[in-house]
Scaffold this motif. Structure first.
Motif, PDB file in Angstrom:
ATOM      1  N   LYS A 139     -53.998  -5.591  -1.378  1.00  0.00           N
ATOM      2  CA  LYS A 139     -55.278  -5.919  -0.757  1.00  0.00           C
ATOM      3  C   LYS A 139     -55.106  -5.988   0.746  1.00  0.00           C
ATOM      4  O   LYS A 139     -54.015  -6.260   1.243  1.00  0.00           O
ATOM      5  N   ARG A 155     -71.783 -13.200   1.627  1.00  0.00           N
ATOM      6  CA  ARG A 155     -70.840 -12.091   1.826  1.00  0.00           C
ATOM      7  C   ARG A 155     -69.797 -12.069   0.711  1.00  0.00           C
ATOM      8  O   ARG A 155     -69.446 -11.015   0.210  1.00  0.00           O
ATOM      9  N   ARG A 156     -69.315 -13.259   0.328  1.00  0.00           N
ATOM     10  CA  ARG A 156     -68.348 -13.314  -0.785  1.00  0.00           C
ATOM     11  C   ARG A 156     -68.991 -12.777  -2.051  1.00  0.00           C
ATOM     12  O   ARG A 156     -68.362 -12.071  -2.832  1.00  0.00           O
ATOM     13  N   LYS A 188     -62.921  -5.947   3.709  1.00  0.00           N
ATOM     14  CA  LYS A 188     -61.865  -6.169   2.705  1.00  0.00           C
ATOM     15  C   LYS A 188     -61.740  -4.948   1.794  1.00  0.00           C
ATOM     16  O   LYS A 188     -62.741  -4.365   1.404  1.00  0.00           O
ATOM     17  N   ARG A 248     -59.291  -3.294  -1.580  1.00  0.00           N
ATOM     18  CA  ARG A 248     -58.254  -3.511  -2.595  1.00  0.00           C
ATOM     19  C   ARG A 248     -57.928  -2.190  -3.251  1.00  0.00           C
ATOM     20  O   ARG A 248     -58.825  -1.374  -3.494  1.00  0.00           O
ATOM     21  N   GLN A 249     -56.685  -1.987  -3.517  1.00  0.00           N
ATOM     22  CA  GLN A 249     -56.294  -0.817  -4.309  1.00  0.00           C
ATOM     23  C   GLN A 249     -55.094  -1.233  -5.145  1.00  0.00           C
ATOM     24  O   GLN A 249     -54.053  -1.618  -4.585  1.00  0.00           O
ATOM     25  N   GLY A 250     -55.253  -1.179  -6.420  1.00  0.00           N
ATOM     26  CA  GLY A 250     -54.191  -1.617  -7.313  1.00  0.00           C
ATOM     27  C   GLY A 250     -53.817  -3.058  -7.010  1.00  0.00           C
ATOM     28  O   GLY A 250     -54.670  -3.935  -6.961  1.00  0.00           O
ATOM     29  N   ARG A 251     -52.536  -3.292  -6.728  1.00  0.00           N
ATOM     30  CA  ARG A 251     -52.080  -4.650  -6.457  1.00  0.00           C
ATOM     31  C   ARG A 251     -52.155  -4.993  -4.973  1.00  0.00           C
ATOM     32  O   ARG A 251     -51.862  -6.106  -4.569  1.00  0.00           O
ATOM     33  N   THR A 286     -67.639 -12.814   8.540  1.00  0.00           N
ATOM     34  CA  THR A 286     -66.549 -12.623   7.578  1.00  0.00           C
ATOM     35  C   THR A 286     -66.934 -13.318   6.275  1.00  0.00           C
ATOM     36  O   THR A 286     -67.945 -14.004   6.218  1.00  0.00           O
ATOM     37  N   SER A 287     -66.117 -13.141   5.274  1.00  0.00           N
ATOM     38  CA  SER A 287     -66.396 -13.852   4.028  1.00  0.00           C
ATOM     39  C   SER A 287     -65.533 -15.109   3.923  1.00  0.00           C
ATOM     40  O   SER A 287     -65.211 -15.561   2.851  1.00  0.00           O
ATOM     41  N   GLN A 288     -65.122 -15.619   5.078  1.00  0.00           N
ATOM     42  CA  GLN A 288     -64.354 -16.864   5.113  1.00  0.00           C
ATOM     43  C   GLN A 288     -65.093 -17.880   5.967  1.00  0.00           C
ATOM     44  O   GLN A 288     -65.763 -17.505   6.920  1.00  0.00           O
ATOM     45  N   ALA A 323     -45.572 -15.470 -16.084  1.00  0.00           N
ATOM     46  CA  ALA A 323     -45.130 -16.333 -17.187  1.00  0.00           C
ATOM     47  C   ALA A 323     -46.281 -17.124 -17.780  1.00  0.00           C
ATOM     48  O   ALA A 323     -46.377 -17.282 -18.993  1.00  0.00           O
ATOM     49  N   LYS A 381     -49.744  -7.942  -4.454  1.00  0.00           N
ATOM     50  CA  LYS A 381     -49.555  -8.942  -5.502  1.00  0.00           C
ATOM     51  C   LYS A 381     -48.232  -8.667  -6.220  1.00  0.00           C
ATOM     52  O   LYS A 381     -47.905  -7.503  -6.476  1.00  0.00           O
ATOM     53  N   ALA A 382     -47.508  -9.726  -6.527  1.00  0.00           N
ATOM     54  CA  ALA A 382     -46.218  -9.542  -7.206  1.00  0.00           C
ATOM     55  C   ALA A 382     -46.425  -8.902  -8.578  1.00  0.00           C
ATOM     56  O   ALA A 382     -47.456  -9.123  -9.227  1.00  0.00           O
ATOM     57  N   LEU A 383     -45.478  -8.114  -8.988  1.00  0.00           N
ATOM     58  CA  LEU A 383     -45.572  -7.490 -10.310  1.00  0.00           C
ATOM     59  C   LEU A 383     -45.168  -8.501 -11.375  1.00  0.00           C
ATOM     60  O   LEU A 383     -45.816  -8.630 -12.412  1.00  0.00           O
ATOM     61  N   ILE A 384     -44.109  -9.220 -11.082  1.00  0.00           N
ATOM     62  CA  ILE A 384     -43.631 -10.223 -12.044  1.00  0.00           C
ATOM     63  C   ILE A 384     -43.513 -11.564 -11.322  1.00  0.00           C
ATOM     64  O   ILE A 384     -43.041 -11.618 -10.189  1.00  0.00           O
ATOM     65  N   GLY A 385     -43.970 -12.584 -11.965  1.00  0.00           N
ATOM     66  CA  GLY A 385     -43.864 -13.900 -11.329  1.00  0.00           C
ATOM     67  C   GLY A 385     -44.272 -15.018 -12.253  1.00  0.00           C
ATOM     68  O   GLY A 385     -44.552 -14.789 -13.437  1.00  0.00           O
ATOM     69  N   TRP A 386     -44.307 -16.213 -11.698  1.00  0.00           N
ATOM     70  CA  TRP A 386     -44.683 -17.406 -12.464  1.00  0.00           C
ATOM     71  C   TRP A 386     -46.195 -17.404 -12.675  1.00  0.00           C
ATOM     72  O   TRP A 386     -46.741 -17.703 -13.654  1.00  0.00           O
ATOM     73  N   VAL A 390     -71.735 -16.902   4.667  1.00  0.00           N
ATOM     74  CA  VAL A 390     -70.355 -16.589   4.240  1.00  0.00           C
ATOM     75  C   VAL A 390     -70.340 -16.428   2.717  1.00  0.00           C
ATOM     76  O   VAL A 390     -69.743 -15.486   2.183  1.00  0.00           O
ATOM     77  N   ALA A 445     -49.237 -12.981 -10.321  1.00  0.00           N
ATOM     78  CA  ALA A 445     -48.514 -11.712 -10.485  1.00  0.00           C
ATOM     79  C   ALA A 445     -49.048 -10.964 -11.707  1.00  0.00           C
ATOM     80  O   ALA A 445     -49.558 -11.583 -12.648  1.00  0.00           O
ATOM     81  N   THR A 446     -48.954  -9.626 -11.648  1.00  0.00           N
ATOM     82  CA  THR A 446     -49.515  -8.820 -12.731  1.00  0.00           C
ATOM     83  C   THR A 446     -48.930  -9.249 -14.077  1.00  0.00           C
ATOM     84  O   THR A 446     -49.663  -9.412 -15.051  1.00  0.00           O
ATOM     85  N   ILE A 447     -47.607  -9.385 -14.104  1.00  0.00           N
ATOM     86  CA  ILE A 447     -46.984  -9.910 -15.326  1.00  0.00           C
ATOM     87  C   ILE A 447     -46.489 -11.299 -14.958  1.00  0.00           C
ATOM     88  O   ILE A 447     -45.570 -11.432 -14.150  1.00  0.00           O
TER      89      ILE A 447
END
Lengths: 500, 205
Positions: B168, A156-157, B161, B163-166, B84-86, A105, B200-205, A153, A101-103
């Motif tokens: 994806k 590509r990554r 793929k 992404r923009q900000g949080r 793919t990239s997987q 713990a 993506k979560a803003l706040i988390g563990w 693969v 997460a952006t913020i």
């Protein structure tokens, strides 16, 4: 008084235990035995040391660094299965950091730990160039394991990461700027507290422009600027771009390979190999050849059939070492702050020469890792050094506050506080020298058609005890990649990846 | 002071209980249900199911497998290229399609030949028993009896793929073709698009 003292002792012990040894002993010193073994060509010993270190550090903030070293040492040793495991694990950990997460713990905790100790409390996530090379090496490891599909693969990554590096970096710098501002605010609060306690008040704010007045900082900045002059654009690594082009050529995709070769031409217009590759590819797909390149002939052989691509990984990448900036800081006065600076290594091989079908072919420099790494360091330096000084100042002002409090209590508390804070600052004045040290200092490249007798001869200079190494190719391979690893005065490994 | 300590201790215990109670042991669930983990970057089992179902329905409805002479076409499974990239196992898709073709009764599939060699090497191995004293030669399969394929099924999976900000996003494009090997012409083509997004979560563990 006793309560406070025990509390301080407890916090100190917790810091020492949880921050790990990198917080006290810098990583360069920790890795000395490993790098000495690797650089002297003792891959068996290096393999053993790195395996033990990975096990010891599997849950530490340095695990990614050890896994990267492990992946490359095992790749060079020919232990591809375990090399892949190490690289996979490093990649998983890097992704796990990116997905947080952006913020969160954990990062906040690490940041707090870093403010109280030093930047090594923050987990090592690898430089951006490490991330690109991680997938490039994974691709080669898959080739070694005879799995070209999986190698593609990884390529590509690698391209995905290359694409998003610039954005991620600017986000990271923005985050750093916010952290620096927050630390500056905290510092100012501390200095106000000190003023109230009777010490002469001065601003605790630090910025890079002020720090640039310092001779050591100025020199470090100028040195990295000079080294990065040869860099190839924002975070671009011609080696990974070339690997990408090879990947497209194997897939018979000249269009995309041409894009890579065009980018390589933009990165370095004077490279005779990549320029001719670009011209050959562009003509093959009927694309425009820039007027200045019209006289350059195409290669007289196919770039995706019956061909040998040779990669020469030469010397050692720069490694961070701990140096001290001597500064005069508000309240603190004259002080020495440990900070990381790159040390660059001499290369003993200028090029390699391969003989095939009675013709000799010399390698051509493609990617200078000194410049690529220096460029990233140079971009990070202003925020990194400002943060370091601010963090140092936070610790110093906190120590001063502690000493002032102790002084007011009397009874020898001041002396104990002086001793404890002094020891604490001394132990944690460690630079963050974590980096991927086993990377080569330079990549060189050459290609030529597979010889009729399917044998290559690597001609070695007088620096090396052996005079030549013979490389036998399989009977039916149409596409060969030869990877040669050269260290100081030693060729430690020659690998061939062959497929149809 | 004592009250504060009690509150602090209770909070710590409650948090510990909450955190330990979060996990769950392994359990089985119906693979056809909508349960299961969905990730943005990967192709999950549900994506394979959706793709197989849509492409099989499309192929069977198209009539491309039918022959005017009433004989059943023999289909070989060629390559489904992973772009793919997987790291994915495209056999999950091809095996599902192969089974659906067989179940439909419109065509047969061969395991004696595929883009990567024989899927079942036995067809070739048993012919090497010719002249082997150990075996009753009347029961040994003769050369020239295996049936060559009439059609080939191939495809590609592409991933884009962003992404923009949080946020994806992954866009998977599954493209399959059925080629008449006599003429080299594609007699059926279709694609399935799957788009996934996560933030993506803003706040988390």
């Amino acid at each position: 008084m006793h309560k406070e003292f025990f509390k301080a002792c407890f916090i100190f012990t917790v810091l020492v235990v949880f921050c790990g040894c990198t917080s006290i002993i810098d990583s360069r010193k920790q890795k000395r035995e490993l790098t000495d073994a690797y650089k002297s060509g003792d891959l068996q010993k290096a393999h053993q040391i790195v395996s033990e270190e990975c096990e010891d550090h599997k849950n530490s903030g340095d695990s990614i660094m050890w896994l990267l070293e492990s992946g490359l040492i095992k790749f060079d040793s020919g232990d591809y299965e375990n090399s892949l495991k190490a690289f996979e694990h490093a990649e998983e950990k890097i992704n796990e950091h990116d997905e947080r997460a952006t913020i969160n713990a954990r990062n906040s905790g690490a940041e707090s730990g870093s403010a109280m100790t030093n930047p090594t409390a923050i987990p090592y996530k690898g430089l951006y160039c490490d991330r690109v090379l991680l997938n490039a090496y994974k691709a080669m490891t898959y080739l070694a394991l005879d799995n070209p599909d999986a190698a593609r693969v990884e390529l590509r990554r690698m391209r995905d990461i290359q694409k998003r590096i610039e954005r991620q970096f600017s986000d990271e710098i923005e985050r750093e700027r916010k952290t620096t501002n927050a630390a500056n605010r905290k510092n100012n609060a501390q200095t106000r507290k000190l003023s109230r306690m009777g010490r002469r008040g001065r601003s605790g704010s630090v910025n890079f422009n002020t720090l640039m007045k310092n001779r050591t900082v100025k020199k470090a900045y100028a040195d990295s600027a000079k080294k990065s002059e040869k860099a190839y654009g924002n975070f671009m690594n011609p080696f990974s771009t070339y690997m990408s082009a090879i990947g497209y050529l194997v897939e018979n995709n000249y269009n995309e390979a041409c894009v890579d070769f065009r980018n390589l031409y933009r990165m370095n217009k004077n490279n005779p190999l990549t320029t001719r590759d670009f011209v050959t590819c562009a003509r093959k797909i009927g694309a425009n050849v820039p007027p200045e390149l019209r006289k350059i002939p195409s290669w007289d052989y196919s770039l995706n059939d019956n061909i040998v691509f040779t990669i020469f990984a030469n010397g050692h990448a720069p490694a961070l070492k701990q140096t001290k900036i001597e500064l005069v800081l508000p309240y603190v006065g004259y002080t020495g702050i440990a900070f990381p600076q790159y040390e660059y290594f001499k290369r003993f091989f200028k090029k390699i020469v391969l003989s095939a079908d009675d013709k000799t072919h010399s390698s051509i420099p493609l990617a200078d890792m000194d410049a690529i790494i220096a460029q990233e360091y140079h971009k990070r330096l202003p925020t990194m050094i400002t943060r370091l000084v601010i963090s140092y100042l936070v610790k110093e002002t906190a120590s001063l506050v502690a000493v002032q409090v102790a002084k007011q209590q009397g009874g020898g508390a001041e002396l104990i506080a002086y001793g404890a804070t002094g020891l604490y600052k001394y132990l944690f004045n460690t630079a963050d020298t974590r980096c991927w040290e086993t990377l080569p200092g330079e990549y060189q490249m050459l290609h030529f058609p597979i010889p009729k007798d399917r044998q290559l001869k690597l001609n070695l200079s007088t620096l090396v005890s052996k005079k030549e190494i013979l490389i036998d190719l399989k009977k039916d391979s149409r596409f060969v990649i030869v990877y040669i690893r050269g260290l100081d005065r030693k060729i430690i490994s020659v690998k061939t990846f062959e497929f149809n | 002071m004592k009250k504060q300590h009690i509150i602090l201790a209770s909070t710590a215990v409650a948090t510990a209980i909450f955190l330990t109670a979060c996990g769950s042991g392994p359990s089985r669930f119906n693979a056809q249900s909508n349960r299961g983990i969905t990730t943005t970057d990967d192709i999950n089992f549900k994506d394979w199911q959706i793709t197989a179902e849509k492409t099989v329905n499309s192929m069977l409805k198209s009539g491309a497998l039918r022959r005017p002479d009433g004989r059943k076409n023999i289909v070989m499974i060629s390559t489904v290229k992973n772009s793919t990239s997987q790291h994915v196992n495209t056999q999950i898709l091809t095996n599902k399609i192969r089974q659906a073709i067989l179940r439909s009764g419109l065509a047969l599939t061969t395991t004696a030949v595929s883009a990567r060699g024989a899927e079942d090497k036995a067809s070739k191995q048993v012919r090497q028993l010719e002249g082997d004293e150990m075996f009753n030669q009347d029961t040994v399969q003769k050369q020239g009896t295996a049936i060559a394929p009439d059609m080939s099924l191939a495809g590609e999976i592409v991933q884009e793929k962003t992404r923009q900000g949080r946020t994806k996003q992954s866009y998977f494009f599954f493209h399959l073709t059925l080629t008449d090997l006599k003429t080299g012409l594609a007699v059926w083509e279709d694609n399935v698009e799957i788009a996934k997004q996560s933030k993506k979560a803003l706040i988390g563990w």
